[in-house]
Structures are given as C-alpha cells and as structure tokens.
Design a protein around this motif. Structure first.
Motif, mmCIF file in Angstrom:
data_model
loop_
_atom_site.group_PDB
_atom_site.id
_atom_site.type_symbol
_atom_site.label_atom_id
_atom_site.label_comp_id
_atom_site.label_asym_id
_atom_site.label_seq_id
_atom_site.Cartn_x
_atom_site.Cartn_y
_atom_site.Cartn_z
ATOM 1 N N PHE A 78 0.840 -1.192 0.000
ATOM 2 C CA PHE A 78 0.000 0.000 0.000
ATOM 3 C C PHE A 78 0.879 1.248 0.000
ATOM 4 O O PHE A 78 1.987 1.251 0.528
ATOM 5 C CB PHE A 78 -0.882 0.057 1.260
ATOM 6 C CG PHE A 78 -1.710 -1.175 1.504
ATOM 7 C CD1 PHE A 78 -1.166 -2.292 2.118
ATOM 8 C CD2 PHE A 78 -3.051 -1.197 1.148
ATOM 9 C CE1 PHE A 78 -1.932 -3.423 2.359
ATOM 10 C CE2 PHE A 78 -3.819 -2.318 1.393
ATOM 11 C CZ PHE A 78 -3.270 -3.432 1.993
ATOM 12 N N TYR A 124 0.110 5.194 1.319
ATOM 13 C CA TYR A 124 -0.803 6.146 1.947
ATOM 14 C C TYR A 124 -0.165 7.523 1.906
ATOM 15 O O TYR A 124 1.063 7.663 1.940
ATOM 16 C CB TYR A 124 -1.057 5.780 3.414
ATOM 17 C CG TYR A 124 -2.018 4.628 3.636
ATOM 18 C CD1 TYR A 124 -1.572 3.309 3.631
ATOM 19 C CD2 TYR A 124 -3.367 4.866 3.879
ATOM 20 C CE1 TYR A 124 -2.447 2.261 3.861
ATOM 21 C CE2 TYR A 124 -4.256 3.815 4.112
ATOM 22 C CZ TYR A 124 -3.787 2.521 4.096
ATOM 23 O OH TYR A 124 -4.651 1.475 4.315
ATOM 24 N N GLN A 161 -0.346 11.389 3.854
ATOM 25 C CA GLN A 161 -0.807 12.137 5.018
ATOM 26 C C GLN A 161 -0.483 13.606 4.811
ATOM 27 O O GLN A 161 0.685 14.003 4.846
ATOM 28 C CB GLN A 161 -0.148 11.623 6.290
ATOM 29 C CG GLN A 161 -0.639 12.295 7.561
ATOM 30 C CD GLN A 161 0.041 11.772 8.812
ATOM 31 O OE1 GLN A 161 1.170 11.264 8.761
ATOM 32 N NE2 GLN A 161 -0.624 11.886 9.942
ATOM 33 N N GLY A 210 -1.430 17.648 9.381
ATOM 34 C CA GLY A 210 -2.545 17.693 10.317
ATOM 35 C C GLY A 210 -3.722 16.815 9.951
ATOM 36 O O GLY A 210 -4.777 16.897 10.583
ATOM 37 N N GLN A 211 -3.536 15.961 8.976
ATOM 38 C CA GLN A 211 -4.633 15.114 8.504
ATOM 39 C C GLN A 211 -4.361 13.641 8.788
ATOM 40 O O GLN A 211 -3.277 13.262 9.207
ATOM 41 C CB GLN A 211 -4.838 15.308 6.997
ATOM 42 C CG GLN A 211 -5.132 16.733 6.587
ATOM 43 C CD GLN A 211 -6.412 17.244 7.189
ATOM 44 O OE1 GLN A 211 -7.451 16.578 7.159
ATOM 45 N NE2 GLN A 211 -6.362 18.424 7.774
ATOM 46 N N GLY A 212 -5.389 12.841 8.514
ATOM 47 C CA GLY A 212 -5.232 11.400 8.650
ATOM 48 C C GLY A 212 -4.589 10.805 7.412
ATOM 49 O O GLY A 212 -4.057 11.514 6.557
ATOM 50 N N LEU A 213 -4.650 9.497 7.327
ATOM 51 C CA LEU A 213 -4.025 8.769 6.234
ATOM 52 C C LEU A 213 -5.045 8.457 5.144
ATOM 53 O O LEU A 213 -6.123 7.949 5.424
ATOM 54 C CB LEU A 213 -3.445 7.462 6.752
ATOM 55 C CG LEU A 213 -2.240 7.619 7.669
ATOM 56 C CD1 LEU A 213 -2.119 6.444 8.602
ATOM 57 C CD2 LEU A 213 -0.976 7.793 6.860
ATOM 58 N N LEU A 251 -5.561 6.401 1.499
ATOM 59 C CA LEU A 251 -4.988 5.386 0.634
ATOM 60 C C LEU A 251 -4.850 5.920 -0.784
ATOM 61 O O LEU A 251 -5.814 6.399 -1.381
ATOM 62 C CB LEU A 251 -5.881 4.142 0.633
ATOM 63 C CG LEU A 251 -5.394 2.977 -0.223
ATOM 64 C CD1 LEU A 251 -4.135 2.360 0.387
ATOM 65 C CD2 LEU A 251 -6.478 1.914 -0.351
ATOM 66 N N LYS A 277 -3.018 0.359 -4.002
ATOM 67 C CA LYS A 277 -2.666 -0.896 -3.346
ATOM 68 C C LYS A 277 -2.353 -1.942 -4.405
ATOM 69 O O LYS A 277 -2.831 -1.867 -5.546
ATOM 70 C CB LYS A 277 -3.821 -1.376 -2.465
ATOM 71 C CG LYS A 277 -5.111 -1.597 -3.244
ATOM 72 C CD LYS A 277 -6.297 -1.805 -2.323
ATOM 73 C CE LYS A 277 -7.563 -1.994 -3.152
ATOM 74 N NZ LYS A 277 -8.694 -1.261 -2.609
ATOM 75 N N PHE A 319 3.608 7.304 2.983
ATOM 76 C CA PHE A 319 3.955 6.085 3.699
ATOM 77 C C PHE A 319 3.709 4.867 2.822
ATOM 78 O O PHE A 319 2.623 4.710 2.250
ATOM 79 C CB PHE A 319 3.118 5.945 4.973
ATOM 80 C CG PHE A 319 3.408 6.977 6.016
ATOM 81 C CD1 PHE A 319 2.670 8.148 6.076
ATOM 82 C CD2 PHE A 319 4.435 6.786 6.930
ATOM 83 C CE1 PHE A 319 2.936 9.110 7.040
ATOM 84 C CE2 PHE A 319 4.709 7.747 7.896
ATOM 85 C CZ PHE A 319 3.960 8.919 7.950
ATOM 86 N N LEU A 340 -1.047 -3.377 9.481
ATOM 87 C CA LEU A 340 -0.057 -2.985 8.493
ATOM 88 C C LEU A 340 1.260 -2.641 9.175
ATOM 89 O O LEU A 340 1.284 -2.129 10.289
ATOM 90 C CB LEU A 340 -0.551 -1.780 7.698
ATOM 91 C CG LEU A 340 -1.826 -1.998 6.872
ATOM 92 C CD1 LEU A 340 -2.235 -0.693 6.204
ATOM 93 C CD2 LEU A 340 -1.625 -3.090 5.856
ATOM 94 N N PHE A 366 4.362 -0.201 8.580
ATOM 95 C CA PHE A 366 4.639 1.003 7.810
ATOM 96 C C PHE A 366 6.128 1.284 7.709
ATOM 97 O O PHE A 366 6.903 0.978 8.626
ATOM 98 C CB PHE A 366 3.973 2.215 8.465
ATOM 99 C CG PHE A 366 2.491 2.285 8.261
ATOM 100 C CD1 PHE A 366 1.624 1.622 9.112
ATOM 101 C CD2 PHE A 366 1.960 3.019 7.212
ATOM 102 C CE1 PHE A 366 0.256 1.680 8.923
ATOM 103 C CE2 PHE A 366 0.590 3.087 7.013
ATOM 104 C CZ PHE A 366 -0.264 2.416 7.868
ATOM 105 N N LYS A 419 8.973 4.444 7.444
ATOM 106 C CA LYS A 419 9.079 5.648 8.265
ATOM 107 C C LYS A 419 8.642 6.907 7.538
ATOM 108 O O LYS A 419 8.682 7.993 8.104
ATOM 109 C CB LYS A 419 10.505 5.788 8.794
ATOM 110 C CG LYS A 419 10.858 4.661 9.754
ATOM 111 C CD LYS A 419 12.122 4.929 10.525
ATOM 112 C CE LYS A 419 12.332 3.815 11.558
ATOM 113 N NZ LYS A 419 13.516 4.042 12.399
#
Lengths: 116, 114
Positions: free
Chosen positions: A34, A36, A38, A41-44, A46, A49, A90, A104, A106, A108
């Motif tokens: 996968f 992702y 980011q 200040g936000q989420g992950l 997708l 994949k 990521f 998952l 990840f 770094k």
C-alpha cells in the motif's frame, strides 16, 4: 518479520517535475502493498494498493506504483507533481492472510516538498 | 458521512492524568486497530480487535487499555499519562474474510502530555 524501508526521508521537487518515491519491503512471500498519503494535520488516505496481477497499479490523484518482485520494491511515481502533493507518504505492507485482519507495517515515511 | 471518526482531535493534558480517546466506524467492519505515530512520524500498531475481541497487543504498557463495547467502536483509555505518550493516535478498521482488504484510517488524535 515484515519490514518496510523508505530510504528517502525528505525529497524536494519542482512543481511540474516527475516524482519517484522509493519503497523496499522484506517479506517471505508476496505481500499486500500500500501507499498512503498524510497531508499536514490530517489522517491517512490510501493512494493505491497491490495484491496480485498487473504489477503496475494506478491510484488516485495521478499516482501509480510498480511492484518489482526481484527488487522487493514498490516505488510510487507521478509524472507531474502539483503543489498540493506536498505531504508525507507512507509505504506499508500487509500479510496476505485470508482473515484480512492483520495490521499494516509502515515505513518511516518520505516527506515531499514542492517548490515553484 | 465519515467512515472512521475519532474524538477528540486534540487532547492536551498533564502527566499523571487519565484520558480516553474514542473511535467509531460506520463501515460495518469487524476489525479495528489503534496505531501510534510518534514525533518522527513513525506509525506502529498498538492493538487490534476483531468483533470486540482483542487479537493483537504489541507490547504496549498496561497503562493503555482498549475497550470495544461493540464492533463499531474501539476506545483507548490511558492511565497515568507520561511525557512519552505524546503522539498522534490513529484508529483504523478493515473487513476480514475478504480476499482484498484495506484499512481505513480516522483523522487522528493529537495527544500532548505536559
């Protein structure tokens, strides 16, 4: 044990230039892979994949990635970067279990900066 | 219609306090996770629940106690907070039993311990 390496901590590209983010994984069989993104200040979210089949997968926002088994790599590419692509990226690997409930692992992350 | 939601988004507290973070998913998934993202952006699994049962606990201190009242919720309670607990905590969910699965992440909760 699974592991993911993203060799580049930070990459800076000019807007409109092409982009390649590197990802290498370690796993005994063909993993689920996968990418992702980011934003600050936000989420992950997708991007794309890979599970099987065609080794070149297309994702959202014009991104694509190529799975190369011989190199244990899953590099992310984009032909022309936009300023809004500046974010943390990521790479992640998941075990291809039937249960589908394994977490998952990840890398770094690679921070992408886009300059005018 | 948010798929995975977390509350609060920001949490600032002092050392020694007890706090909770809530997570809810409306995707009908059976499996939920908590990940921790440290100051260097490294994401690591903490817990995984499948249909309200704990299936993965990645050597997380006992001060962290997840609770799943139903399969749509996975809350994280942290006792005696320490400075090192400062991080962003992400909840995620996925659906097992399918050939292809992906994890959907919440927006994260930024915890700052002072």
């Amino acid at each position: 044990a699974q592991s993911v390496t993203q060799p580049d901590i930070h990459i800076t590209v000019s807007e409109g230039a092409s982009l390649e983010l590197r990802c290498n994984y370690s796993y005994g069989a063909t993993p689920y892979l996968f990418w992702y993104v980011q934003s600050p200040g936000q989420g992950l979210q997708l991007l794309l994949k890979y599970f099987s089949g065609d080794t070149l997968v297309q994702g959202i926002k014009g991104f694509e990635a190529e799975f190369k088994r011989s190199q244990s790599s899953f590099n992310l590419r984009k032909p022309s970067v936009h300023w809004s692509d500046a974010a943390e990226y990521f790479c992640a690997v998941g075990a291809p279990m039937n249960s589908g409930n394994t977490p998952l692992v990840f890398g770094k992350g690679t921070r992408l900066s886009v300059i005018a | 219609d948010t798929a995975v939601s977390q509350t609060p988004k920001y949490l600032v507290t002092q050392m020694g306090n007890d706090k909770s973070i809530k997570c809810e998913q409306n995707l009908g998934h059976d499996t939920m996770y908590w990940y921790k993202q440290d100051s260097k952006k490294f994401l690591k699994i903490m817990f995984s629940y499948n249909n309200k049962e704990l299936i993965i606990n990645e050597t997380v201190p006992n001060r962290f106690s997840p609770k799943s009242p139903d399969k749509a919720h996975l809350n994280l309670h942290i006792n005696s907070l320490e400075l090192g607990d400062s991080a962003v905590y992400f909840c995620a969910s996925s659906q097992p039993g399918t050939a292809i699965y992906e994890q959907y992440f919440g927006p994260g909760t930024r915890l700052t311990v002072t």
